[in-house]
Design an enzyme around this catalytic site. Structure first.
Site, short mmCIF file in Angstrom:
data_model
loop_
_atom_site.label_atom_id
_atom_site.label_comp_id
_atom_site.label_asym_id
_atom_site.label_seq_id
_atom_site.Cartn_x
_atom_site.Cartn_y
_atom_site.Cartn_z
N HIS A 277 0.84 -1.21 0.00
CA HIS A 277 0.00 0.00 0.00
C HIS A 277 0.88 1.26 0.00
O HIS A 277 0.67 2.17 -0.80
CB HIS A 277 -0.93 -0.02 1.21
CG HIS A 277 -1.65 1.28 1.45
ND1 HIS A 277 -2.92 1.52 0.99
CD2 HIS A 277 -1.25 2.43 2.06
CE1 HIS A 277 -3.28 2.76 1.33
NE2 HIS A 277 -2.29 3.33 1.98
N GLU A 278 1.87 1.29 0.89
CA GLU A 278 2.75 2.46 0.96
C GLU A 278 3.54 2.63 -0.33
O GLU A 278 3.77 3.74 -0.79
CB GLU A 278 3.70 2.36 2.16
CG GLU A 278 3.01 2.33 3.53
CD GLU A 278 2.09 3.52 3.77
OE1 GLU A 278 2.36 4.60 3.23
OE2 GLU A 278 1.09 3.36 4.50
N HIS A 281 1.63 4.51 -2.83
CA HIS A 281 1.75 5.98 -2.72
C HIS A 281 2.99 6.47 -3.46
O HIS A 281 2.98 7.50 -4.10
CB HIS A 281 1.85 6.40 -1.25
CG HIS A 281 0.53 6.34 -0.51
ND1 HIS A 281 -0.62 6.92 -0.99
CD2 HIS A 281 0.20 5.78 0.67
CE1 HIS A 281 -1.60 6.73 -0.12
NE2 HIS A 281 -1.14 6.01 0.89
N GLU A 355 -5.76 7.19 -1.17
CA GLU A 355 -5.80 5.97 -0.35
C GLU A 355 -6.42 4.82 -1.14
O GLU A 355 -5.93 3.69 -1.12
CB GLU A 355 -6.56 6.20 0.95
CG GLU A 355 -5.87 7.15 1.92
CD GLU A 355 -4.43 6.78 2.21
OE1 GLU A 355 -4.12 5.58 2.28
OE2 GLU A 355 -3.60 7.70 2.33
N ASP A 359 -4.57 1.40 -2.19
CA ASP A 359 -5.16 0.10 -1.85
C ASP A 359 -5.27 -0.78 -3.11
O ASP A 359 -4.93 -1.97 -3.08
CB ASP A 359 -6.56 0.28 -1.25
CG ASP A 359 -6.52 0.67 0.22
OD1 ASP A 359 -5.45 0.52 0.84
OD2 ASP A 359 -7.56 1.12 0.75
ZN LIG Z 1 -2.13 5.32 2.59
#
Ligand SMILES: [Zn+2]
Length: 422
Positions: A277-278, A281, A355, A359
């Site tokens: 997930h990170e 980003h 977000e 995801d």
């Molecule tokens: Zn996040």
């Protein structure tokens, strides 16, 4: 009375009332859903944990309401009540040059503001967090943090303010453009330096060494083009039992940070899912996008200030008799949030969009099931409410509500298992 005074008081009242109304909605909504764990979570979140999350949310929301009323009253006291006027007269009476009295005045005002906020910080850490079992901050750590933060504010803030005030004084009508350019360079340098220089003043960062995961993490990092040196575990447990993970910085200083409190509670596959997930980003350039948005907003803000600084009604309307560059900056910094409050939902929406994207990326790269179980654990361990008021959440939350977020991930998973490419 100045028209601008009326406009300011109206905006302050409106934003405070809207915030209080939203907070009240949140309290009512969370309390109404306290009795039962939502179906989607009933297997993994116990009733007692659900009760704790509801109580914690209600207490924090009430605290936020008191803080808001206090902050609004203080803002009125600083402006229309004559606080800034008094401090300005005091600094003028010392007879320093315009630059040093400007920097002195601003730092002094910020220090007083910090002191006036202090009782709230103390109460939050040592009463609320303590009561719900999250506080790990000792009085010693609290005081050390305070000293370090103040020194940093002076060490970084004073030169930055001096440069800004100097530009304002010497560069004519387009000063706001030059200040913006300097501000952007400063922001980029801070963003770049923060993870490597400033954050380590407050926490220890050690490389994430998870033997069970090493090969898979390396494969994931190679696929994303992320240098593996950038994954760290931070001793968050020094201050709090809350766990989290985040992505920060850019260039050689970019890093993904896990709180030790999070790593300890997650299975290896879950750590991998959170990492994915990170990395989402990072891969989707969310930091750069956020920086660009901030750059655009601050350019608009400074252009507006460039005009406001030349209007006597801007000062007089906010309780100040003598116009000056530093006073224009100060008034703008203090009162802009009153007017930009109504942009909150837009910024929160942008953040939630990121977000969802991160995801989706995590689902594509690693196990989406593991991301769901990791998220549920994070909600549970942090006592985050599973049932926020939708409107409150739309205004304030940088992350989508638990149920919405997890149903998005499950949707992605179904698509993936049905062989549909998104
Ligand atoms: Zn996040």
């Amino acid at each position: 009375m100045e028209t601008f005074t009326i406009l300011f008081v109206a905006a302050l009242t409106a934003s405070a009332l809207v915030q209080l109304w939203l907070a009240r909605r949140q309290q009512v909504y969370v309390s109404a859903h306290r009795r039962q764990v939502p179906d989607a979570f009933s297997e993994r979140v116990g009733l007692e944990e659900h009760h704790k999350a509801a109580d914690y949310t209600v207490v924090k929301t009430r605290f936020g309401m008191i803080q808001l009323i206090y902050g609004s009253a203080l803002l009125l006291a600083w402006t229309l009540g004559g606080g800034l006027e008094w401090l300005d007269q005091l600094w003028r009476s010392f007879g320093f040059g315009p630059l040093s009295s400007g920097v002195g005045f601003m730092l002094c005002a910020m220090l007083i503001m910090g002191l006036l906020e202090l009782p709230f910080d103390l109460y939050h850490t040592f009463v609320i967090e303590e009561r719900f079992g999250f506080n790990r901050t000792t009085p010693g750590v609290f005081v050390t943090d305070l000293v370090k933060q103040t020194l940093l504010m002076v060490a970084i803030g004073a030169p930055m303010l001096a440069v800004a005030l100097w530009i304002m004084g010497v560069s004519g009508g387009l000063w706001w453009l030059y200040v913006w350019l300097v501000w952007m360079v400063f922001t980029l340098v801070m963003f770049w330096a923060y993870p490597a220089v400033i954050a380590p003043l407050f926490n220890k960062f050690s490389p994430l060494e998870n033997e069970a995961l090493k090969a898979r993490i390396q494969a994931l990092l190679d696929k994303c083009g992320f240098r593996s040196k950038g994954i760290f575990v931070m001793d968050g447990s020094k201050r709090s039992g809350h766990g989290n993970a985040y992505f920060t910085g850019f260039g050689r200083n970019k890093r993904i940070v896990f709180f030790d409190t999070l790593v300890d509670g997650l299975e290896p596959e879950e750590i991998e899912a959170v990492l994915a997930h990170e990395l989402g980003h990072f891969k989707l350039k969310h930091v750069q996008k956020r920086l660009l948005t901030t750059a655009g907003l601050s350019l608009a803000g400074l252009a507006l200030l460039g005009w406001l600084a030349g209007q006597t009604w801007f000062y007089n309307g906010l309780g100040v008799s003598m116009p000056s560059d530093y006073m224009a900056l100060m008034l703008f910094m203090m009162t802009a949030p009153v007017f930009t409050f109504f942009l909150h939902p837009l910024m929160a929406r942008l953040s939630r969009k990121h977000e969802f994207e991160a995801d989706a990326y995590a689902v594509a790269q690693s196990g989406g099931h593991d991301l769901v179980t990791a998220l549920v654990k994070m909600y549970r361990e942090n006592a985050s409410t599973l049932t926020p008021d939708p409107l409150y959440s739309a205004f304030h939350d940088s992350h989508p509500p638990a149920a919405v977020r997890i149903s998005h991930i499950s949707g992605r998973l179904r698509e993936a298992s049905a062989g549909v490419t998104p």
